[in-house]
Design a protein around this motif. Structure first.
Motif, PDB file in Angstrom:
ATOM      1  N   GLN A 195       0.824  -1.207   0.000  1.00  0.00           N
ATOM      2  CA  GLN A 195       0.000   0.000   0.000  1.00  0.00           C
ATOM      3  C   GLN A 195       0.856   1.254   0.000  1.00  0.00           C
ATOM      4  O   GLN A 195       0.340   2.350  -0.215  1.00  0.00           O
ATOM      5  N   LEU A 241     -11.734  -4.225  -1.393  1.00  0.00           N
ATOM      6  CA  LEU A 241     -12.292  -2.973  -0.891  1.00  0.00           C
ATOM      7  C   LEU A 241     -13.560  -2.590  -1.646  1.00  0.00           C
ATOM      8  O   LEU A 241     -14.532  -2.116  -1.052  1.00  0.00           O
ATOM      9  N   GLU A 245     -16.279  -2.848   1.262  1.00  0.00           N
ATOM     10  CA  GLU A 245     -16.260  -1.569   1.958  1.00  0.00           C
ATOM     11  C   GLU A 245     -17.147  -0.544   1.260  1.00  0.00           C
ATOM     12  O   GLU A 245     -17.351  -0.606   0.056  1.00  0.00           O
ATOM     13  N   MET A 247     -16.764   2.409   0.022  1.00  0.00           N
ATOM     14  CA  MET A 247     -15.753   3.376  -0.387  1.00  0.00           C
ATOM     15  C   MET A 247     -15.964   3.757  -1.844  1.00  0.00           C
ATOM     16  O   MET A 247     -16.431   2.945  -2.645  1.00  0.00           O
ATOM     17  N   GLU A 251     -11.293   6.563  -3.365  1.00  0.00           N
ATOM     18  CA  GLU A 251     -10.765   6.148  -2.062  1.00  0.00           C
ATOM     19  C   GLU A 251     -10.057   4.806  -2.173  1.00  0.00           C
ATOM     20  O   GLU A 251      -8.979   4.603  -1.593  1.00  0.00           O
ATOM     21  N   VAL A 252     -10.667   3.875  -2.916  1.00  0.00           N
ATOM     22  CA  VAL A 252     -10.054   2.560  -3.112  1.00  0.00           C
ATOM     23  C   VAL A 252      -8.720   2.698  -3.833  1.00  0.00           C
ATOM     24  O   VAL A 252      -7.743   2.013  -3.500  1.00  0.00           O
ATOM     25  N   TYR A 254      -6.475   5.071  -3.737  1.00  0.00           N
ATOM     26  CA  TYR A 254      -5.381   5.500  -2.861  1.00  0.00           C
ATOM     27  C   TYR A 254      -5.129   4.508  -1.723  1.00  0.00           C
ATOM     28  O   TYR A 254      -3.978   4.312  -1.311  1.00  0.00           O
ATOM     29  N   GLN A 255      -6.198   3.855  -1.237  1.00  0.00           N
ATOM     30  CA  GLN A 255      -6.020   2.849  -0.189  1.00  0.00           C
ATOM     31  C   GLN A 255      -5.235   1.646  -0.704  1.00  0.00           C
ATOM     32  O   GLN A 255      -4.586   0.946   0.067  1.00  0.00           O
ATOM     33  N   SER A 256      -5.298   1.402  -2.005  1.00  0.00           N
ATOM     34  CA  SER A 256      -4.610   0.252  -2.599  1.00  0.00           C
ATOM     35  C   SER A 256      -3.175   0.563  -2.997  1.00  0.00           C
ATOM     36  O   SER A 256      -2.475  -0.311  -3.504  1.00  0.00           O
TER      37      SER A 256
END
Length: 286
Positions: A195, A241, A245, A247, A251-252, A254-256
């Motif tokens: 990540q 995600l 989630e 999201m 958002e996914v 950047y979270q990934s």
């Protein structure tokens, strides 16, 4: 490559082992291999399963057959939202019924199954349900019935036509257990940090190699470029995600571990053949 060699304990007066592993939180996530064949049924938990150079999401009901000396691990998402991880696992040696048993003419289909399992096999559908039932029955049986049920499992799998082989042929053929532990360290580094910024230069530093030498080293042993390997890891996490989630696609992204939404959309579609939005909406409809 030198993953951790694990000694599988077989109970006294038994020819193979069946164990239910239950953890209050996460699976240990140890990248390892062993001489035994392994049949693993995930009862509870989600995360990423790694078999050789293959990475895929897993969930409850996931069933795989892993050949001897094939590196593998199951790693939960952090934190583990379910709070519990449980798996039912059978281990057996190729000669658990005697060295020549699987060389008998009547066993040629099972012999072929064992050969194919060296790359790992994912089992799904009705066959997976049948095998899971037999595995749970073995937990409660004794004596010759246990052996007969394991042979029945192998028979069922040997007749299963839609085998989903996991690891690439190139990876399996390239495994060298006398090699250094460089690749093991790199795998662990990627899985713990994908990540964040896991650039080729940083991975090369973990392997104590120059970026150019490491690039050749990694592709030579996994038959996959380093950058592609990392992208597939990130996309696998993104899929989880998007499904589980609440999201947005951004958002996914950047979270990934992606830094650019356009690049995320492009990479996601190249691997899944769907846009992230389409992938999310398809699963939301189920």
């Amino acid at each position: 490559m030198q993953p951790l060699l694990i000694k599988v304990n077989v109970p006294q007066k038994a020819s193979f082992s069946i164990n239910r592993y239950c953890y209050a939180d996460r699976f240990p996530g140890i990248w390892h291999f062993h001489d035994e064949y392994e049949l693993t049924l995930i009862e509870e938990s989600t995360g990423s399963r790694m078999v050789g150079d293959h990475i895929e999401r897993f969930k409850a009901g996931d069933l795989v057959f892993i050949g001897k000396n094939l590196p593998h691990t199951w790693r939960n998402d952090e934190p583990n939202a379910q709070g519990k991880s449980e798996a039912l696992v059978i281990h057996f040696l190729e000669n658990f019924l005697g060295a020549p048993f699987f060389d008998l003419p009547e066993m040629h289909k099972i012999k072929n199954l064992l050969e194919r399992s060296r790359r790992g096999i994912k089992i799904e559908g009705v066959v997976a349900d049948q095998v899971a039932t037999l595995m749970k029955r073995i937990e409660t049986t004794t004596g010759v019935d246990r052996v007969l049920d394991l042979l029945l499992i192998l028979k069922v799998l040997s007749e299963y036509e839609n085998l989903d082989v996991l690891s690439s042929e190139g990876f399996t053929n390239s495994i060298n257990y006398t090699d250094s532990d460089r690749l093991k360290r790199v795998y662990e580094y990627i899985m713990n940090n994908f990540q964040e910024d896991v650039s080729l230069s940083k991975a090369a530093s973990v392997a104590h190699m120059s970026p150019t030498a490491f690039s050749r080293y990694f592709k030579g042993r996994t038959r996959k470029p380093y950058t592609q390997f990392v992208i597939e890891m990130k996309i696998g996490y993104a899929c989880k995600l998007l499904i589980n989630e609440k999201m947005s696609v951004a958002e996914v992204c950047y979270q990934s571990g992606f830094q650019n939404l356009s690049n995320f959309n492009q990479q996601f579609k190249s691997i899944t053949n769907l846009t992230p939005k389409k992938y999310q909406s398809m699963h939301a409809a189920k």
